[in-house]
Each structure stands twice: as C-alpha cells, then as structure tokens.
Motif scaffolding. Structure first.
Motif, PDB file in Angstrom:
ATOM      1  N   GLU A   1       0.819  -1.208   0.000  1.00  0.00           N
ATOM      2  CA  GLU A   1       0.000   0.000   0.000  1.00  0.00           C
ATOM      3  C   GLU A   1       0.856   1.262   0.000  1.00  0.00           C
ATOM      4  O   GLU A   1       0.563   2.224  -0.718  1.00  0.00           O
ATOM      5  CB  GLU A   1      -0.955  -0.001   1.196  1.00  0.00           C
ATOM      6  CG  GLU A   1      -2.094  -0.979   1.036  1.00  0.00           C
ATOM      7  CD  GLU A   1      -3.063  -0.981   2.209  1.00  0.00           C
ATOM      8  OE1 GLU A   1      -2.822  -0.273   3.217  1.00  0.00           O
ATOM      9  OE2 GLU A   1      -4.077  -1.700   2.125  1.00  0.00           O
ATOM     10  N   ALA A   2       1.908   1.266   0.785  1.00  0.00           N
ATOM     11  CA  ALA A   2       2.790   2.437   0.825  1.00  0.00           C
ATOM     12  C   ALA A   2       3.460   2.659  -0.532  1.00  0.00           C
ATOM     13  O   ALA A   2       3.559   3.800  -0.998  1.00  0.00           O
ATOM     14  CB  ALA A   2       3.843   2.271   1.920  1.00  0.00           C
ATOM     15  N   ALA A   3       3.883   1.590  -1.175  1.00  0.00           N
ATOM     16  CA  ALA A   3       4.506   1.718  -2.499  1.00  0.00           C
ATOM     17  C   ALA A   3       3.502   2.266  -3.508  1.00  0.00           C
ATOM     18  O   ALA A   3       3.828   3.175  -4.288  1.00  0.00           O
ATOM     19  CB  ALA A   3       5.060   0.373  -2.962  1.00  0.00           C
ATOM     20  N   GLU A   4       2.269   1.761  -3.485  1.00  0.00           N
ATOM     21  CA  GLU A   4       1.243   2.266  -4.406  1.00  0.00           C
ATOM     22  C   GLU A   4       0.927   3.739  -4.142  1.00  0.00           C
ATOM     23  O   GLU A   4       0.770   4.525  -5.083  1.00  0.00           O
ATOM     24  CB  GLU A   4      -0.036   1.441  -4.287  1.00  0.00           C
ATOM     25  CG  GLU A   4       0.048   0.113  -4.992  1.00  0.00           C
ATOM     26  CD  GLU A   4      -1.321  -0.540  -5.062  1.00  0.00           C
ATOM     27  OE1 GLU A   4      -1.996  -0.395  -6.105  1.00  0.00           O
ATOM     28  OE2 GLU A   4      -1.706  -1.171  -4.058  1.00  0.00           O
ATOM     29  N   PHE A   5       0.832   4.102  -2.885  1.00  0.00           N
ATOM     30  CA  PHE A   5       0.588   5.494  -2.505  1.00  0.00           C
ATOM     31  C   PHE A   5       1.681   6.398  -3.065  1.00  0.00           C
ATOM     32  O   PHE A   5       1.397   7.431  -3.678  1.00  0.00           O
ATOM     33  CB  PHE A   5       0.532   5.585  -0.980  1.00  0.00           C
ATOM     34  CG  PHE A   5       0.537   6.970  -0.423  1.00  0.00           C
ATOM     35  CD1 PHE A   5      -0.602   7.748  -0.447  1.00  0.00           C
ATOM     36  CD2 PHE A   5       1.687   7.489   0.156  1.00  0.00           C
ATOM     37  CE1 PHE A   5      -0.607   9.032   0.092  1.00  0.00           C
ATOM     38  CE2 PHE A   5       1.693   8.769   0.692  1.00  0.00           C
ATOM     39  CZ  PHE A   5       0.550   9.542   0.658  1.00  0.00           C
ATOM     40  N   LEU A   6       2.929   6.007  -2.879  1.00  0.00           N
ATOM     41  CA  LEU A   6       4.046   6.813  -3.372  1.00  0.00           C
ATOM     42  C   LEU A   6       4.049   6.897  -4.893  1.00  0.00           C
ATOM     43  O   LEU A   6       4.277   7.970  -5.467  1.00  0.00           O
ATOM     44  CB  LEU A   6       5.374   6.243  -2.866  1.00  0.00           C
ATOM     45  CG  LEU A   6       5.606   6.401  -1.365  1.00  0.00           C
ATOM     46  CD1 LEU A   6       6.779   5.545  -0.916  1.00  0.00           C
ATOM     47  CD2 LEU A   6       5.824   7.867  -1.010  1.00  0.00           C
ATOM     48  N   MET A   7       3.775   5.794  -5.564  1.00  0.00           N
ATOM     49  CA  MET A   7       3.738   5.799  -7.024  1.00  0.00           C
ATOM     50  C   MET A   7       2.612   6.682  -7.542  1.00  0.00           C
ATOM     51  O   MET A   7       2.795   7.424  -8.510  1.00  0.00           O
ATOM     52  CB  MET A   7       3.620   4.378  -7.565  1.00  0.00           C
ATOM     53  CG  MET A   7       4.884   3.558  -7.316  1.00  0.00           C
ATOM     54  SD  MET A   7       4.811   1.870  -7.934  1.00  0.00           S
ATOM     55  CE  MET A   7       3.529   1.148  -6.953  1.00  0.00           C
ATOM     56  N   ASP A   8       1.443   6.617  -6.904  1.00  0.00           N
ATOM     57  CA  ASP A   8       0.324   7.467  -7.312  1.00  0.00           C
ATOM     58  C   ASP A   8       0.682   8.946  -7.143  1.00  0.00           C
ATOM     59  O   ASP A   8       0.388   9.776  -8.001  1.00  0.00           O
ATOM     60  CB  ASP A   8      -0.940   7.131  -6.516  1.00  0.00           C
ATOM     61  CG  ASP A   8      -1.571   5.821  -6.928  1.00  0.00           C
ATOM     62  OD1 ASP A   8      -1.257   5.305  -8.021  1.00  0.00           O
ATOM     63  OD2 ASP A   8      -2.394   5.303  -6.146  1.00  0.00           O
ATOM     64  N   TYR A   9       1.342   9.264  -6.047  1.00  0.00           N
ATOM     65  CA  TYR A   9       1.769  10.640  -5.814  1.00  0.00           C
ATOM     66  C   TYR A   9       2.784  11.078  -6.873  1.00  0.00           C
ATOM     67  O   TYR A   9       2.669  12.159  -7.451  1.00  0.00           O
ATOM     68  CB  TYR A   9       2.375  10.791  -4.415  1.00  0.00           C
ATOM     69  CG  TYR A   9       2.974  12.157  -4.202  1.00  0.00           C
ATOM     70  CD1 TYR A   9       2.175  13.243  -3.866  1.00  0.00           C
ATOM     71  CD2 TYR A   9       4.334  12.367  -4.391  1.00  0.00           C
ATOM     72  CE1 TYR A   9       2.731  14.507  -3.704  1.00  0.00           C
ATOM     73  CE2 TYR A   9       4.888  13.624  -4.232  1.00  0.00           C
ATOM     74  CZ  TYR A   9       4.083  14.683  -3.894  1.00  0.00           C
ATOM     75  OH  TYR A   9       4.626  15.928  -3.744  1.00  0.00           O
ATOM     76  N   LEU A  10       3.779  10.238  -7.126  1.00  0.00           N
ATOM     77  CA  LEU A  10       4.811  10.592  -8.104  1.00  0.00           C
ATOM     78  C   LEU A  10       4.219  10.802  -9.493  1.00  0.00           C
ATOM     79  O   LEU A  10       4.664  11.661 -10.247  1.00  0.00           O
ATOM     80  CB  LEU A  10       5.895   9.517  -8.144  1.00  0.00           C
ATOM     81  CG  LEU A  10       6.801   9.471  -6.911  1.00  0.00           C
ATOM     82  CD1 LEU A  10       7.627   8.195  -6.898  1.00  0.00           C
ATOM     83  CD2 LEU A  10       7.700  10.690  -6.862  1.00  0.00           C
ATOM     84  N   LYS A  11       3.223  10.019  -9.836  1.00  0.00           N
ATOM     85  CA  LYS A  11       2.610  10.106 -11.158  1.00  0.00           C
ATOM     86  C   LYS A  11       1.774  11.381 -11.327  1.00  0.00           C
ATOM     87  O   LYS A  11       1.748  11.966 -12.409  1.00  0.00           O
ATOM     88  CB  LYS A  11       1.725   8.875 -11.385  1.00  0.00           C
ATOM     89  CG  LYS A  11       1.102   8.784 -12.735  1.00  0.00           C
ATOM     90  CD  LYS A  11       2.127   8.434 -13.792  1.00  0.00           C
ATOM     91  CE  LYS A  11       1.423   8.217 -15.122  1.00  0.00           C
ATOM     92  NZ  LYS A  11       2.326   8.099 -16.204  1.00  0.00           N
TER      93      LYS A  11
END
Length: 145
Positions: A104-114
């Motif tokens: 979940e943390a990885a997905e959150f960070l990727m969504d933010y970066l995108k």
C-alpha cells in the motif's frame, strides 16, 4: 529513508540489493521500477524540476507514507533530464513488518509521483514536442488515499 532526484541512470538490481539489507525489522520489501514508454512514436522525453522544491515535496510525502504505514525503510529515486524509451525513470522501494503495508505504501508513493510530484515532462515524437498533461485516471488513483 533515501530520496534521490538525479540525472544519472541507476542500477535497479543493485539498488534492490542494498535496500533489502535492512535492520531485520521488515518482513516485506516491495520494489517498483518505472520505465519510459515509447508509445505513439515518442523518441525521447525530457523531465524538468526545481531543485530544492522537488526534494522537499518528495520528503514530505515520504514522511507521510512512513508514518501512515509504519515503514522501516523507504527509497525514492526519480530521474530528470533527457530520457529515451526503455530508460528507468523512477524507483520506489518500501519495507514494512507486513506485506500489505509495504504494498500500500509503495502504491501510494507511485500514485503521488505520477500525479502530484513537481516534475514536468515533455515528450518528443513525429509531430514535435508536447508537455504531458495529468490524466483523470492518475488523479482518481490518488483520491483513494
């Protein structure tokens, strides 16, 4: 926690190896590698950012993720400058006691970066150069957090 904004390429395998050598608290490590897509005849991409502002914004979202999911470690690498299709553009790695938190943390960070990270992307193709606009799907992905 390690956050890098850099022009130079990075070695994903080496970064994964270093990141996985934690202090023994993590039970799960999740990694993600983003590549430049060569869709629609794009020959290259150029990424711009404001030094200092970008790192500050990434550090804030990283701290939010670290606190929200009790991460034991976190890595963000994002490149800028000219990139070709197939080049590694970014990497996220998270470490947590349990896999759900790490994913979940990885997905959150990727969504933010995108969608929200202060990077500006210009794609070069057969019809010239065009700034990449935010997509509704990317914004919607961020809404779930």
């Amino acid at each position: 926690m390690d956050i890098r904004v850099q022009a130079a390429p990075f070695d994903f395998g080496a970064e994964c190896g270093r990141f996985g050598q934690g202090d023994g608290r993590a039970g799960a490590v999740v990694t993600f590698l983003g590549l430049v897509r060569g869709a629609d005849g794009m020959s290259r991409m150029e990424i711009e950012h404001y030094p200092g502002m970008t790192e500050k914004a990434l550090a804030k979202i990283a701290e939010d993720a670290r606190a929200r999911w009790s991460l034991s470690d976190l890595l963000i690498i994002h490149r800028y400058g000219p990139l070709a299709p197939g080049d590694a553009i970014m990497m996220v790695a998270t470490a947590a006691r349990h896999r759900k938190a790490a994913f979940e943390a990885a997905e959150f960070l990727m969504d933010y970066l995108k969608s929200r990270a202060p990077f500006w992307k210009k794609e070069f193709g057969p019809d010239g150069a065009e700034w990449v606009q935010a997509k509704d799907d990317d914004e919607a992905a961020l809404d779930r957090w």
